[in-house]
Design an enzyme around this catalytic site. Structure first.
Site, PDB file in Angstrom:
ATOM      1  N   LEU A  16       0.815  -1.220   0.000  1.00  0.00           N
ATOM      2  CA  LEU A  16       0.000   0.000   0.000  1.00  0.00           C
ATOM      3  C   LEU A  16       0.847   1.267   0.000  1.00  0.00           C
ATOM      4  O   LEU A  16       0.710   2.126  -0.877  1.00  0.00           O
ATOM      5  CB  LEU A  16      -0.914  -0.027   1.234  1.00  0.00           C
ATOM      6  N   TYR A 146       2.867  -7.853  17.182  1.00  0.00           N
ATOM      7  CA  TYR A 146       3.219  -6.866  16.158  1.00  0.00           C
ATOM      8  C   TYR A 146       3.723  -5.587  16.810  1.00  0.00           C
ATOM      9  O   TYR A 146       4.734  -5.002  16.381  1.00  0.00           O
ATOM     10  CB  TYR A 146       1.982  -6.577  15.302  1.00  0.00           C
ATOM     11  N   LYS A 150       7.473  -3.830  16.428  1.00  0.00           N
ATOM     12  CA  LYS A 150       7.626  -2.497  15.852  1.00  0.00           C
ATOM     13  C   LYS A 150       8.326  -1.561  16.838  1.00  0.00           C
ATOM     14  O   LYS A 150       9.161  -0.728  16.437  1.00  0.00           O
ATOM     15  CB  LYS A 150       6.257  -1.935  15.455  1.00  0.00           C
ATOM     16  N   ASN A 175      -3.750   5.015  10.932  1.00  0.00           N
ATOM     17  CA  ASN A 175      -4.269   3.980  10.034  1.00  0.00           C
ATOM     18  C   ASN A 175      -4.237   4.457   8.581  1.00  0.00           C
ATOM     19  O   ASN A 175      -4.802   5.504   8.251  1.00  0.00           O
ATOM     20  CB  ASN A 175      -5.709   3.638  10.422  1.00  0.00           C
TER      21      ASN A 175
END
Length: 325
Positions: A16, A146, A150, A175
């Site tokens: 993306l 996750y 990160k 987001n």
């Protein structure tokens, strides 16, 4: 003598954000704007090498010899995928990040900009969250694997800077959504999942459309093409190992139900939206402050949310057969 070009390697370049950066770079190149005349951009996806594997990562770096890296590659997924696979999310992302940053250090990469997420912030905190609060407590239990992986990018960045003088930094977007999103319903985030499912509902003539959860949680969203501009700005202009939040403004936070209604309007869906409250909502809110960004890039204009949703829906309709599903 011609000027030596920067070689910028984008990991996760087929995803993306990577594709949004490619669109931006291609536009700059065609228009002769920006710095692309002195830059050679390389977009790599999983087909170019498995970054969980040290040898494959090193081979990729030896092939392209980057001077700069935008590190987007990660194992990612939506709420339910995270809830069921926290260990896998932690181990795979830890391996990817260690391999990319160490290969960058060993080969003298001048700058690495890695992508974090607002989900890394503590679950129990005050709002709005800012860059100083990353390590202040445990993240939400739904995606701790996750989130911790990160967070460790920030630790690695500081370590490489303190021990070796490397300029490795990170950005924390809210987001993200837009063209080239992941529409796989087992792994996608809320907006692409709603876009795909509502397109199906329109095609099937369904009288109702079900949104999982209450629709009440609040979220900030950033259009991928806006994030691409900010990512490239960070690469070219931001000189600090301290992370920087790349987020829409606080007043632009929206409920999931408002997101669903906006997607409904963009699709032209005429049925009713209902909410399945037996499904988990996840974290209620994670409002982030972009005060630091606004102080450094005062005149940046975000794409209006309705416009960005309409463009994203239109892209999915045009590319339904080739979209990641």
């Amino acid at each position: 003598m011609s000027e030596v070009k920067s070689v910028i390697l984008v990991t996760g370049g087929s995803g993306l954000v990577g594709q949004a950066i490619k669109i931006l770079v291609d536009n700059e190149t065609q228009e002769g704007t920006g710095s692309t005349k002195n830059e050679n951009w390389i977009f790599c996806g999983s087909k170019d090498g498995d970054l969980r594997d040290k040898a494959q990562t090193e081979a990729l770096f030896d092939k392209y010899r980057p001077t700069h890296v935008i590190h987007l590659a990660a194992m990612v997924g939506g709420l339910y995928h995270n809830m069921n696979n926290n260990l896998s999310f932690f181990r795979e992302n830890m391996a990817i990040n260690e391999n990319v940053l160490h290969a960058s250090y060993e080969r003298g990469v001048k700058r690495v900009v890695s992508c974090l997420s607002t989900c890394i912030f503590p679950d129990n905190t005050t709002y709005p969250i800012d860059e100083t609060m990353v390590h202040n407590g445990p993240p939400h239990t739904s995606n701790y694997g996750y989130s911790y992986a990160k967070r460790m990018i920030d630790i690695l960045n500081r370590g490489y800077h303190d021990q070796h003088g490397c300029m490795f930094t990170s950005v924390i977007p809210c987001n993200v959504f837009g063209p080239h999103d992941n529409y796989n319903l087992q792994a996608s985030h809320v907006i692409p999942a709603l876009i795909r499912r509502m397109d199906d509902a329109v095609r099937n003539g369904d009288p109702t459309f079900t949104v999982f959860g209450s629709g009440k949680p609040l979220r900030q969203f950033i259009y991928s093409l806006d994030l691409a501009k900010l990512f490239v700005w960070v690469l070219r202009n931001y000189d600090s190992v301290e992370p920087i939040i790349l987020s829409a403004d606080e007043e632009d936070e929206v409920t999931i139900s408002a997101v669903a209604e906006t997607i409904k309007k963009a699709h032209g869906y005429t049925g009713d939206i209902v909410y399945d409250t037996s499904k988990a909502d996840g974290q209620y809110k994670k409002t982030a402050s972009n005060k630091k960004l606004r102080s450094l890039y005062k005149d940046f204009k975000f794409t209006p949310f309705e416009t960005a949703i309409q463009e994203s829906v239109d892209w999915y309709k045009r590319n339904r057969e080739m979209a990641r599903t």
